[in-house]
Design a protein around this motif. Structure first.
Motif, PDB file in Angstrom:
ATOM      1  N   ILE A 292       0.814  -1.225   0.000  1.00  0.00           N
ATOM      2  CA  ILE A 292       0.000   0.000   0.000  1.00  0.00           C
ATOM      3  C   ILE A 292       0.845   1.272   0.000  1.00  0.00           C
ATOM      4  CG2 ILE A 292      -1.596   1.363   1.442  1.00  0.00           C
ATOM      5  CD1 ILE A 292      -3.085  -1.238   2.047  1.00  0.00           C
ATOM      6  N   PRO A 293       1.911   1.382   0.816  1.00  0.00           N
ATOM      7  CA  PRO A 293       2.715   2.615   0.752  1.00  0.00           C
ATOM      8  C   PRO A 293       3.290   2.890  -0.628  1.00  0.00           C
ATOM      9  CG  PRO A 293       3.231   1.384   2.737  1.00  0.00           C
ATOM     10  CD  PRO A 293       2.358   0.507   1.905  1.00  0.00           C
ATOM     11  N   ALA A 294       3.641   1.823  -1.374  1.00  0.00           N
ATOM     12  CA  ALA A 294       4.207   2.001  -2.714  1.00  0.00           C
ATOM     13  C   ALA A 294       3.162   2.515  -3.701  1.00  0.00           C
ATOM     14  CB  ALA A 294       4.791   0.682  -3.215  1.00  0.00           C
ATOM     15  N   ALA A 295       1.883   2.302  -3.402  1.00  0.00           N
ATOM     16  CA  ALA A 295       0.825   2.752  -4.311  1.00  0.00           C
ATOM     17  C   ALA A 295       0.598   4.252  -4.227  1.00  0.00           C
ATOM     18  CB  ALA A 295      -0.474   2.014  -4.001  1.00  0.00           C
ATOM     19  N   GLN A 298      -2.536   6.640  -5.733  1.00  0.00           N
ATOM     20  CA  GLN A 298      -3.192   6.094  -6.908  1.00  0.00           C
ATOM     21  C   GLN A 298      -4.441   5.319  -6.456  1.00  0.00           C
ATOM     22  OE1 GLN A 298      -0.398   4.367  -9.942  1.00  0.00           O
ATOM     23  NE2 GLN A 298       1.117   4.651  -8.308  1.00  0.00           N
ATOM     24  N   VAL A 299      -5.576   5.933  -6.606  1.00  0.00           N
ATOM     25  CA  VAL A 299      -6.813   5.393  -6.038  1.00  0.00           C
ATOM     26  C   VAL A 299      -7.148   4.019  -6.596  1.00  0.00           C
ATOM     27  CG1 VAL A 299      -9.287   5.767  -5.798  1.00  0.00           C
ATOM     28  CG2 VAL A 299      -7.711   7.688  -5.560  1.00  0.00           C
ATOM     29  N   ALA A 300      -6.959   3.810  -7.900  1.00  0.00           N
ATOM     30  CA  ALA A 300      -7.307   2.523  -8.506  1.00  0.00           C
ATOM     31  C   ALA A 300      -6.489   1.390  -7.905  1.00  0.00           C
ATOM     32  CB  ALA A 300      -7.106   2.585 -10.020  1.00  0.00           C
ATOM     33  N   VAL A 301      -5.193   1.631  -7.722  1.00  0.00           N
ATOM     34  CA  VAL A 301      -4.322   0.604  -7.138  1.00  0.00           C
ATOM     35  C   VAL A 301      -4.696   0.367  -5.677  1.00  0.00           C
ATOM     36  CG1 VAL A 301      -1.933  -0.052  -6.649  1.00  0.00           C
ATOM     37  CG2 VAL A 301      -2.468   1.253  -8.714  1.00  0.00           C
ATOM     38  N   LEU A 302      -4.977   1.456  -4.969  1.00  0.00           N
ATOM     39  CA  LEU A 302      -5.375   1.322  -3.568  1.00  0.00           C
ATOM     40  C   LEU A 302      -6.668   0.518  -3.440  1.00  0.00           C
ATOM     41  CD1 LEU A 302      -4.597   4.906  -2.174  1.00  0.00           C
ATOM     42  CD2 LEU A 302      -3.399   2.782  -1.640  1.00  0.00           C
ATOM     43  N   PHE A 303      -7.620   0.750  -4.356  1.00  0.00           N
ATOM     44  CA  PHE A 303      -8.865  -0.015  -4.328  1.00  0.00           C
ATOM     45  C   PHE A 303      -8.576  -1.508  -4.435  1.00  0.00           C
ATOM     46  CE2 PHE A 303     -11.712   3.634  -4.962  1.00  0.00           C
ATOM     47  CZ  PHE A 303     -12.835   3.174  -4.297  1.00  0.00           C
ATOM     48  N   LEU A 304      -7.712  -1.885  -5.361  1.00  0.00           N
ATOM     49  CA  LEU A 304      -7.377  -3.284  -5.559  1.00  0.00           C
ATOM     50  C   LEU A 304      -6.710  -3.871  -4.323  1.00  0.00           C
ATOM     51  CD1 LEU A 304      -7.116  -5.782  -7.375  1.00  0.00           C
ATOM     52  CD2 LEU A 304      -4.955  -4.821  -8.226  1.00  0.00           C
ATOM     53  N   LEU A 305      -5.730  -3.158  -3.776  1.00  0.00           N
ATOM     54  CA  LEU A 305      -5.011  -3.656  -2.609  1.00  0.00           C
ATOM     55  C   LEU A 305      -5.926  -3.750  -1.392  1.00  0.00           C
ATOM     56  CD1 LEU A 305      -1.622  -1.714  -2.991  1.00  0.00           C
ATOM     57  CD2 LEU A 305      -2.041  -4.148  -3.391  1.00  0.00           C
TER      58      LEU A 305
END
Length: 400
Positions: A292-295, A298-305
């Motif tokens: 998560i910190p690496a994302a 970026q909302v789309a990536v955060l949603f997936l994680l």
């Protein structure tokens, strides 16, 4: 005649179950809303993250303390009356929150919310378990877990009501509680069966830890994860530039992930065993939290994680209890449930405190680094755990 009585009893049971599940949904909504909403309000008021975290822990202190006395009023006053009292306490506290911004007053109000929520959850769960037919008890308890998960997932959406006035989210939640209160008052009051005192209570606690120490850890991790995500993540989100509505939607994604995978993971654990499912879910959750910190923002990536993390660790508490039922003698299961609940409360109190101090003194990303490390350590411990197979012959469950 007997069929008529059976039909009447089933109708009564069904109405009671629906009302209890609605109460659990609304209680979950209240908890899911209050943690992020109050954290955001304190952050915008300039309160430091460590003080914010300490204030958030008050609700879980109330939940923890209530466990030591809630059994007596349930026995004396009955299920319905304790549920009504719990709803009244949470509703009144919710109405009082927007009337002041005093940290001390909010701390007391959060304590009261914890007491009311704990009384409501303990009583509804016990009433469902004691009144459900034995052949369908597991199904009805799963309904309970899903009801709480739905409420807790929807709750953060109430943050979007804040622009209408700081009192609006609180009054909306209280209105839902009033509806449930009116339905609960129509229930026929019942009382739990008397339980014999056991002089060997402490010995049972020690024996339960000796046999099932590993399966009791998920309760601690679940409480740590849930409270951290709902009290510390809003602070993290605001500091990386996320708007309030994105924060609420990300928390919703976390809860939806848990709901979607809860039943499939439970069924999978019935087939291949609880331990491998817990280990794989722990490892997957650890990787998701650490990513998560690496994302960044970026909302789309955060949603997936968030969906992945919520999906794999959202069933930890129930999977841990199911594993306990697999390996413990039947007489020890009530003790295991008490210990798991205590662990959940301890983890819930630790989460906001560690998250607040970590954000202020260690790193803004510390909440996810800590959660990732905790689930990783748990999974590694799992490889060394060997169940002692102390089940009663009548007990059934997945292969440990």
């Amino acid at each position: 005649m007997s069929s008529t009585i059976a039909a009447a009893e089933y109708s009564s049971f069904r109405y009671r179950l629906i009302v209890l599940l609605l109460a659990v949904v609304v209680a979950g909504m209240s908890q899911g809303l209050l943690l992020p909403l109050l954290s955001i309000m304190l952050e915008r008021s300039g309160v430091s993250s460590d003080m914010n975290g300490l204030n958030s822990a008050a609700m879980y202190i109330g939940i923890f303390c209530t466990m030591f006395f809630i059994e007596r009023p349930v026995k004396r006053y009955g299920y319905r009356n304790v549920i009504v009292a719990g709803i009244a306490i949470v509703s009144m506290a919710g109405i009082l929150f927007p009337l002041t911004e005093s940290l001390a007053v909010w701390f007391v109000l959060r304590l009261l919310v914890g007491v009311g929520d704990s009384a409501l959850h303990y009583t509804t769960q016990l009433w469902i378990v004691s009144s459900s037919p034995a052949e369908g008890r597991g199904k009805y308890i799963s309904f309970y877990g899903m009801a709480y998960g739905i409420g807790f997932s929807v709750g953060p959406l109430g943050i979007n009501l804040l622009p209408l006035g700081k009192a609006v989210p609180f009054l909306t939640t209280s209105a839902f509680f009033v509806v449930v209160l009116l339905l609960a008052l129509r229930l026929r009051n019942e009382y739990p069966e008397p339980i014999k005192k056991d002089a060997a209570r402490e010995n049972r606690f020690m024996a339960t830890y000796r046999i099932a120490w590993f399966v009791l850890i998920p309760g601690l991790l679940y409480g740590l994860m849930e409270s951290s995500m709902n009290s510390s993540f809003p602070l993290y989100g605001l500091r990386i530039g996320l708007e309030g509505h994105w924060i609420s939607l990300l928390l919703l994604a976390f809860g939806v992930g848990s709901l979607v995978l809860q039943l499939p993971l439970g069924m999978l654990s019935d087939r291949i065993g609880r331990k491998p499912v817990l280990i794989v879910c722990g490892l997957t959750g650890a990787l998701a939290f650490l990513a998560i910190p690496a994302a960044g923002s970026q909302v789309a990536v955060l949603f997936l994680l968030f969906a992945v993390a919520g999906g794999v660790v959202g069933s930890f508490f129930t999977l841990g209890l199911a594993y306990a039922a697999d390996i413990l003698p039947r007489a020890m299961l009530p003790t295991a449930n008490v210990i798991a609940s205590i662990h959940f409360s301890i983890g819930s109190m630790m989460g906001p405190t560690l998250g607040g101090y970590g954000i202020r003194y260690v790193s803004i990303h510390s909440i996810f680094l800590f959660l990732g490390a905790a689930f990783l350590v748990f999974s590694l411990l799992g490889f060394g755990f060997r169940a002692k197979h102390n089940r009663d012959p009548a007990q059934q469950g997945g292969t440990p």
